[in-house]
Design an enzyme around this catalytic site. Structure first.
Site, mmCIF file in Angstrom:
data_model
loop_
_atom_site.group_PDB
_atom_site.id
_atom_site.type_symbol
_atom_site.label_atom_id
_atom_site.label_comp_id
_atom_site.label_asym_id
_atom_site.label_seq_id
_atom_site.Cartn_x
_atom_site.Cartn_y
_atom_site.Cartn_z
ATOM 1 N N GLY A 18 0.822 -1.549 -0.135
ATOM 2 C CA GLY A 18 -0.015 0.193 0.227
ATOM 3 C C GLY A 18 0.788 1.308 -0.308
ATOM 4 O O GLY A 18 0.839 1.836 -0.958
ATOM 5 N N SER B 151 11.863 -4.868 6.783
ATOM 6 C CA SER B 151 10.879 -3.147 6.420
ATOM 7 C C SER B 151 12.181 -2.417 5.562
ATOM 8 O O SER B 151 13.170 -2.139 6.659
ATOM 9 C CB SER B 151 10.211 -2.770 6.796
ATOM 10 N N CYS C 1 1.538 5.345 7.967
ATOM 11 C CA CYS C 1 2.514 3.717 7.596
ATOM 12 C C CYS C 1 3.117 3.054 8.878
ATOM 13 O O CYS C 1 3.487 4.282 9.423
ATOM 14 C CB CYS C 1 3.947 3.927 6.645
ATOM 15 N N GLY C 2 2.714 1.967 8.936
ATOM 16 C CA GLY C 2 2.900 1.251 10.637
ATOM 17 C C GLY C 2 4.839 1.779 11.107
ATOM 18 O O GLY C 2 4.466 1.797 12.156
ATOM 19 N N HIS C 3 5.172 2.275 10.200
ATOM 20 C CA HIS C 3 7.132 3.157 10.435
ATOM 21 C C HIS C 3 6.599 4.646 10.588
ATOM 22 O O HIS C 3 7.436 5.309 11.122
ATOM 23 C CB HIS C 3 7.820 1.911 10.178
HETATM 24 C C1 LIG Z 1 4.430 -2.536 4.500
HETATM 25 C C2 LIG Z 1 3.438 -1.470 4.720
HETATM 26 O O1 LIG Z 1 2.464 -1.089 4.840
HETATM 27 C C3 LIG Z 1 3.002 -0.991 2.834
HETATM 28 O O2 LIG Z 1 2.358 -0.512 3.141
HETATM 29 O O3 LIG Z 1 4.229 -1.556 2.190
HETATM 30 C C4 LIG Z 1 4.295 -0.560 5.355
HETATM 31 C C5 LIG Z 1 5.694 -0.530 4.642
HETATM 32 C C6 LIG Z 1 6.443 0.023 5.768
HETATM 33 O O4 LIG Z 1 7.220 0.814 6.044
HETATM 34 O O5 LIG Z 1 7.783 -1.148 5.639
HETATM 35 C C7 LIG Z 1 4.062 -0.565 6.730
HETATM 36 O O6 LIG Z 1 5.124 -0.818 7.526
HETATM 37 O O7 LIG Z 1 3.489 0.751 7.200
HETATM 38 MG MG LIG Z 2 0.749 -0.802 3.867
#
Ligand SMILES: C[C@](O)(C(=O)O)[C@H](CC(=O)O)C(=O)O
Ligand SMILES: [Mg+2]
Length: 487
Positions: A44, A374, A152-154
């Site tokens: 995403g 990631s 984003c998770g990060h």
């Molecule tokens: C995995 C993830 O959901 C994505 O959209 O690729 C993202 C990206 C990342 O920082 O690895 C997420 O971790 O939110």
């Molecule tokens: Mg994502």
């Protein structure tokens, strides 16, 4: 595709070995990964920043139209189909011996796609799930962030939804696929290891992690901010006040407030902690009653308020961490095929602990775990040696992390090679193109070297030839095609 993925996951769970893959952003990356990676990941984040259905690009806040990631799945799935047909055609033209010695590529690698928050309420989740199944995804991951508060998770500032709300999303996706008669895999992701805000306090399963103030003198943050705004204070002043408030105000869970209060006024701390450990889903009202009972007559009641620190948007503060994330992963377990805890840094020890808790909760061992390898982590830090870095994937696979993905590999590899080429090309012209790209394509056997053939030109010529004979002059791969130079 879902069945194929399901079987692959079962097989690898049994052997404790990984299915490890890379996020692909376009058909070229899909074709280069297909010989080597058994599944294809569609991110995403990458869609948000590279290709949305409005062509607007921006950070990964999940604010693009909900058909964005399904469209990318469709694009890659159609490309899988085209390259499979092209390969079939090319192999059909080979002698039996040539065919036997030419490696066959399985282009139909199951697609694992990013469903973000589900992009709205439950009907949006269902429509999204429907679209993903129609477009060719084998598995979709849904995360427990709030649509509209998602990041984003990060990134910082993530807002979680109550545990039950996310369970409903997982059920909605499964319901939709059951109605369609498809067998797509549901991947439940939790962002609660680092998500510090919660949209609602309604679910008792979240109560042990909600933070409040235990000092009766602290005023409601939202009310103070509203008053400042009414008084005409500047945006900068309000921001600074808010930052200082958050920094300087001690936030604790109700249980922590009870322990402190008991220490001050005398109370059965052990009795209280034993009871709440026994029933972690005890709601706040029951916790208050329990505390009052164990404190005894004539002492001041425990003061604790989870409304005082609520943000301007009304969000509650949440004690993020592996404890909350493990609990949520287990709560999502019955409604998902695979579980994903989004972590803040890569650690075999943390992964192993999570895996142990999941195994204990689901002793049949059928809940595979997903790991986001990631690029948001600095893999050059974190104390890896060349050996531990190399074995990381296989080390955590032993713990049950069956599906592992470098979410943004496609984005980064694309940027890196383009940067190298752009710099060198500026000064060295075609020598740079040959050195950086063409020679390496040849050495590595990259089929895009002859991009007309890669794109299926021979195959389409053959189709045209079966519609009309005697038109060799108009064949795209006929005389005049520069690709003959590579023979
Ligand atoms: C995995 C993830 O959901 C994505 O959209 O690729 C993202 C990206 C990342 O920082 O690895 C997420 O971790 O939110
Ligand atoms: Mg994502």
């Amino acid at each position: 595709m879902a069945r194929k993925l399901f079987s692959l996951v079962r097989e690898r769970l049994a052997s404790a070995t990984p299915i490890h893959t890379l996020g692909a952003v376009d058909p070229a990356q899909m074709t280069q990964q297909a010989p080597h990676q058994e599944v294809l990941y569609v991110s995403g984040w990458a869609c948000s920043s590279l290709l949305t259905s409005t062509n607007e690009v921006s950070p990964d806040f999940g604010d693009y139209p909900y058909n964005t990631v399904p469209n990318q799945v469709e694009r890659l799935h159609k490309a899988q189909s085209m390259h499979d047909r092209k390969q079939w055609f090319l192999r059909s033209r080979m002698s039996a011996e040539e065919r036997a010695r030419t490696p066959y590529t399985d282009y139909f690698r199951p697609i694992v796609a990013d469903g973000d928050t589900g992009h709205g309420g439950l009907t949006a989740v269902m429509k999204l799930a429907k679209l993903f199944a129609e477009k060719g995804a084998a598995a979709v991951h849904f995360e427990d962030q709030m649509h509209g508060g998602k990041k984003c998770g990060h990134l910082a500032g993530k807002v979680l939804v109550p545990t039950g709300e996310h369970v409903n999303r997982l059920k909605a996706a499964r319901f939709q696929w059951d109605v369609m008669g498809t067998e797509n895999l549901v991947i439940a992701r939790t962002d609660s290891e680092s998500g510090r805000l919660l949209s609602s306090s309604i679910d008792v399963r979240d109560h042990e992690f909600i933070l409040g103030v235990s000092d009766a003198g602290v005023e409601s943050l939202a009310e103070v901010l509203a008053a400042m705004e009414r008084e005409g204070r500047s945006g900068k002043e309000i921001d600074e006040f808010e930052a200082a408030w958050v920094e300087g105000t001690r936030l604790v869970t109700f249980d922590e407030a009870v322990v402190e209060h008991f220490a001050k006024y005398g109370g059965d701390v052990e009795g209280y902690t034993a009871k709440v450990a026994e029933d972690r889903d005890m709601g706040i009202t029951a916790r208050r009653k329990l505390a009052a009972g164990l404190l005894g007559e004539g002492k001041p009641a425990v003061y604790w308020d989870w409304d005082v620190p609520r943000t301007r948007e009304g969000f509650y503060h949440f004690r993020a961490g592996m404890e909350a994330a493990t609990k949520r992963a287990i709560a999502f377990g019955p409604y998902a095929d695979l579980l994903w805890v989004e972590t803040g840094d890569p650690s075999v020890a943390v992964a192993a602990e999570l895996a142990k808790a999941v195994r204990e909760a689901f002793p049949k061992g059928d809940k595979g775990l997903v790991y986001n390898l990631s690029p948001s982590f600095n893999w050059m830090a974190h104390g890896f040696t060349p050996d531990t870095l190399k074995s990381f994937i296989w080390d955590i696979a032993k713990e049950g992390f069956v599906l592992q993905l470098v979410s943004l590999a496609g984005l980064h590899s694309n940027a890196t090679i383009t940067s190298e080429l752009a710099r060198k090309f500026k000064t060295d012209g075609m020598a740079a193109y040959v050195e950086v790209v063409q020679k390496r394509e040849k050495e590595l056997g990259v089929d895009v070297l002859t991009h007309q053939k890669w794109s299926g030109a021979d195959y389409v010529d053959a189709i045209l030839g079966s519609i009309q004979s005697g038109s060799s002059g108009s064949k795209s791969m006929g005389e005049g095609n520069t690709e003959a130079q590579f023979d």
